[in-house]
Motif scaffolding. Structure first.
Motif, PDB file in Angstrom:
ATOM      1  N   GLU A  19      61.991  49.976  28.044  1.00 20.49           N
ATOM      2  CA  GLU A  19      61.119  48.969  27.437  1.00 20.49           C
ATOM      3  C   GLU A  19      61.944  47.824  26.862  1.00 20.49           C
ATOM      4  O   GLU A  19      61.608  46.640  27.048  1.00 20.49           O
ATOM      5  CB  GLU A  19      60.258  49.607  26.353  1.00 20.49           C
ATOM      6  CG  GLU A  19      59.237  48.656  25.749  1.00 20.49           C
ATOM      7  CD  GLU A  19      58.324  49.332  24.742  1.00 20.49           C
ATOM      8  OE1 GLU A  19      57.265  48.763  24.421  1.00 20.49           O
ATOM      9  OE2 GLU A  19      58.685  50.426  24.270  1.00 20.49           O
ATOM     10  N   PHE A  20      63.026  48.153  26.174  1.00 16.99           N
ATOM     11  CA  PHE A  20      63.884  47.123  25.582  1.00 16.99           C
ATOM     12  C   PHE A  20      64.477  46.228  26.664  1.00 16.99           C
ATOM     13  O   PHE A  20      64.458  44.993  26.565  1.00 16.99           O
ATOM     14  CB  PHE A  20      65.009  47.780  24.781  1.00 16.99           C
ATOM     15  CG  PHE A  20      66.019  46.808  24.240  1.00 16.99           C
ATOM     16  CD1 PHE A  20      65.751  46.082  23.079  1.00 16.99           C
ATOM     17  CD2 PHE A  20      67.232  46.597  24.895  1.00 16.99           C
ATOM     18  CE1 PHE A  20      66.676  45.165  22.581  1.00 16.99           C
ATOM     19  CE2 PHE A  20      68.153  45.692  24.410  1.00 16.99           C
ATOM     20  CZ  PHE A  20      67.880  44.971  23.252  1.00 16.99           C
ATOM     21  N   SER A  21      65.015  46.836  27.728  1.00 17.96           N
ATOM     22  CA  SER A  21      65.667  46.062  28.796  1.00 17.96           C
ATOM     23  C   SER A  21      64.675  45.195  29.558  1.00 17.96           C
ATOM     24  O   SER A  21      64.972  44.049  29.897  1.00 17.96           O
ATOM     25  CB  SER A  21      66.371  47.018  29.767  1.00 17.96           C
ATOM     26  OG  SER A  21      67.401  47.722  29.112  1.00 17.96           O
ATOM     27  N   LYS A  23      61.748  44.019  28.478  1.00 17.78           N
ATOM     28  CA  LYS A  23      61.290  42.920  27.622  1.00 17.78           C
ATOM     29  C   LYS A  23      62.372  41.850  27.486  1.00 17.78           C
ATOM     30  O   LYS A  23      62.084  40.655  27.464  1.00 17.78           O
ATOM     31  CB  LYS A  23      60.888  43.459  26.256  1.00 17.78           C
ATOM     32  CG  LYS A  23      59.575  44.229  26.265  1.00 17.78           C
ATOM     33  CD  LYS A  23      59.175  44.678  24.866  1.00 17.78           C
ATOM     34  CE  LYS A  23      57.809  45.362  24.889  1.00 17.78           C
ATOM     35  NZ  LYS A  23      57.392  45.839  23.546  1.00 17.78           N
ATOM     36  N   LYS A  24      63.620  42.295  27.417  1.00 18.38           N
ATOM     37  CA  LYS A  24      64.738  41.354  27.315  1.00 18.38           C
ATOM     38  C   LYS A  24      64.834  40.498  28.576  1.00 18.38           C
ATOM     39  O   LYS A  24      65.283  39.347  28.527  1.00 18.38           O
ATOM     40  CB  LYS A  24      66.041  42.130  27.105  1.00 18.38           C
ATOM     41  CG  LYS A  24      67.248  41.248  26.831  1.00 18.38           C
ATOM     42  CD  LYS A  24      68.491  42.083  26.549  1.00 18.38           C
ATOM     43  CE  LYS A  24      69.695  41.203  26.282  1.00 18.38           C
ATOM     44  NZ  LYS A  24      70.926  42.025  26.019  1.00 18.38           N
ATOM     45  N   SER A  25      64.380  41.061  29.697  1.00 17.36           N
ATOM     46  CA  SER A  25      64.408  40.328  30.967  1.00 17.36           C
ATOM     47  C   SER A  25      63.164  39.477  31.174  1.00 17.36           C
ATOM     48  O   SER A  25      62.988  38.876  32.243  1.00 17.36           O
ATOM     49  CB  SER A  25      64.552  41.319  32.131  1.00 17.36           C
ATOM     50  OG  SER A  25      65.777  42.027  32.044  1.00 17.36           O
ATOM     51  N   GLY A  26      62.288  39.440  30.172  1.00 15.83           N
ATOM     52  CA  GLY A  26      61.130  38.556  30.227  1.00 15.83           C
ATOM     53  C   GLY A  26      59.837  39.200  30.680  1.00 15.83           C
ATOM     54  O   GLY A  26      58.855  38.495  30.951  1.00 15.83           O
ATOM     55  N   TYR A  27      59.801  40.524  30.767  1.00 10.59           N
ATOM     56  CA  TYR A  27      58.596  41.213  31.226  1.00 10.59           C
ATOM     57  C   TYR A  27      57.782  41.763  30.056  1.00 10.59           C
ATOM     58  O   TYR A  27      58.327  42.201  29.040  1.00 10.59           O
ATOM     59  CB  TYR A  27      58.967  42.369  32.159  1.00 10.59           C
ATOM     60  CG  TYR A  27      59.590  41.918  33.454  1.00 10.59           C
ATOM     61  CD1 TYR A  27      58.813  41.285  34.416  1.00 10.59           C
ATOM     62  CD2 TYR A  27      60.947  42.104  33.709  1.00 10.59           C
ATOM     63  CE1 TYR A  27      59.380  40.849  35.617  1.00 10.59           C
ATOM     64  CE2 TYR A  27      61.520  41.668  34.897  1.00 10.59           C
ATOM     65  CZ  TYR A  27      60.732  41.043  35.838  1.00 10.59           C
ATOM     66  OH  TYR A  27      61.284  40.617  37.009  1.00 10.59           O
ATOM     67  N   HIS A  28      56.476  41.733  30.229  1.00 10.02           N
ATOM     68  CA  HIS A  28      55.580  42.421  29.295  1.00 10.02           C
ATOM     69  C   HIS A  28      55.413  43.843  29.815  1.00 10.02           C
ATOM     70  O   HIS A  28      55.163  44.051  31.006  1.00 10.02           O
ATOM     71  CB  HIS A  28      54.221  41.728  29.223  1.00 10.02           C
ATOM     72  CG  HIS A  28      53.211  42.517  28.448  1.00 10.02           C
ATOM     73  ND1 HIS A  28      53.171  42.531  27.073  1.00 10.02           N
ATOM     74  CD2 HIS A  28      52.215  43.343  28.876  1.00 10.02           C
ATOM     75  CE1 HIS A  28      52.193  43.323  26.674  1.00 10.02           C
ATOM     76  NE2 HIS A  28      51.603  43.827  27.746  1.00 10.02           N
ATOM     77  N   ASN A 107      70.741  47.318  35.476  1.00 10.71           N
ATOM     78  CA  ASN A 107      70.784  46.043  36.215  1.00 10.71           C
ATOM     79  C   ASN A 107      70.294  46.223  37.644  1.00 10.71           C
ATOM     80  O   ASN A 107      69.732  45.313  38.244  1.00 10.71           O
ATOM     81  CB  ASN A 107      72.191  45.445  36.189  1.00 10.71           C
ATOM     82  CG  ASN A 107      73.210  46.308  36.909  1.00 10.71           C
ATOM     83  OD1 ASN A 107      73.059  47.525  36.978  1.00 10.71           O
ATOM     84  ND2 ASN A 107      74.257  45.699  37.422  1.00 10.71           N
TER      85      ASN A 107
END
Length: 229
Positions: A19-21, A23-28, A107
């Motif tokens: 979830e953290f990764s 969201k950090k990449s711009g996803y909900h 990644n």
């Protein structure tokens, strides 16, 4: 918007990191921990991509995939600890777009998600046909016909077939296929998974898949023609 992801996973420690990764990449990110929760969430059909664990407390990710494929071609990734070929084949046959085994690199997952969403966006605007050797692909409908009979392909098999038909008279190496289909380094994709795609596709489109057709390439070395399967 094409950044809504449904993550179906029951491992709390894995959920937090993913979830953290994401969201950090711009996803909900919406989270479901059971089949029941996932099925309730997919009713609104607002997600652009699904990430499914295979083993859940009240059932299997297969159930979710099968239900979604009845009405949607939304990209689906299986994220599971099972790397057995029978599980990979079953997931792909149900219509999954990708199959990633745990442990995995974050990644790598993000790259595959980005690639799937880009292709989904491009496919939405396709309005042409591909025709070759009795095979017709109606891109706007995501349907494939052999002569006059429709062939049922998984999403991955469909993408592979389109890639091959869009590059006639061209030798596509394994590395080229990996790069074109996944839009990132070929090492991100399991060679075994690609082999499954190819084998399953040949069994569906060839008249005699046990006796493959041989083709002559258009490239000549000296006076000898290269012959490839």
């Amino acid at each position: 918007m094409n950044n809504n992801i449904l993550l179906v996973e029951d491992d709390l420690s894995l959920i937090d990191g993913l979830e953290f990764s994401l969201k950090k990449s711009g996803y909900h990110v919406d989270i479901a921990r059971t089949v029941r929760e996932a099925q309730a969430m997919i009713e609104n059909r607002s997600h652009n991509l699904l990430i499914l664990d295979l083993t859940l407390p009240d059932g299997s990710g297969y159930e979710i995939c099968q239900r979604v494929r009845q009405w949607s071609s939304v990209p689906i990734i299986f994220l599971t600890a099972s790397d057995e070929e029978v599980c990979i084949v079953k997931g792909l046959d149900m219509g999954a777009d990708d199959y990633i085994t745990k442990p995995f690199k974050l990644n790598e997952l993000i790259a595959r998600i980005n690639a799937l969403l880009r292709r989904a966006k491009l496919s939405a605007g396709a309005q042409t046909e591909l025709v070759s050797n009795g095979i017709t692909v109606r891109l706007a409908e995501n349907r494939v016909f052999k002569e006059n009979s429709e062939i049922e392909l998984t999403t991955a098999e469909y993408r592979l077939l389109c890639l091959l038909m869009q590059n006639p008279n061209t030798v596509l190496t394994r590395q080229i296929i990996l790069d074109r289909l996944w839009d990132n380094e070929g090492s991100f994709v399991d060679d075994n998974t690609l082999s499954v795609y190819v084998r399953r596709l040949r069994s569906k489109i060839e008249d005699h898949p046990e006796n493959p057709v041989f083709l002559l390439t258009m490239r000549r070395l000296g006076y000898k023609w290269n012959v490839v399967k």
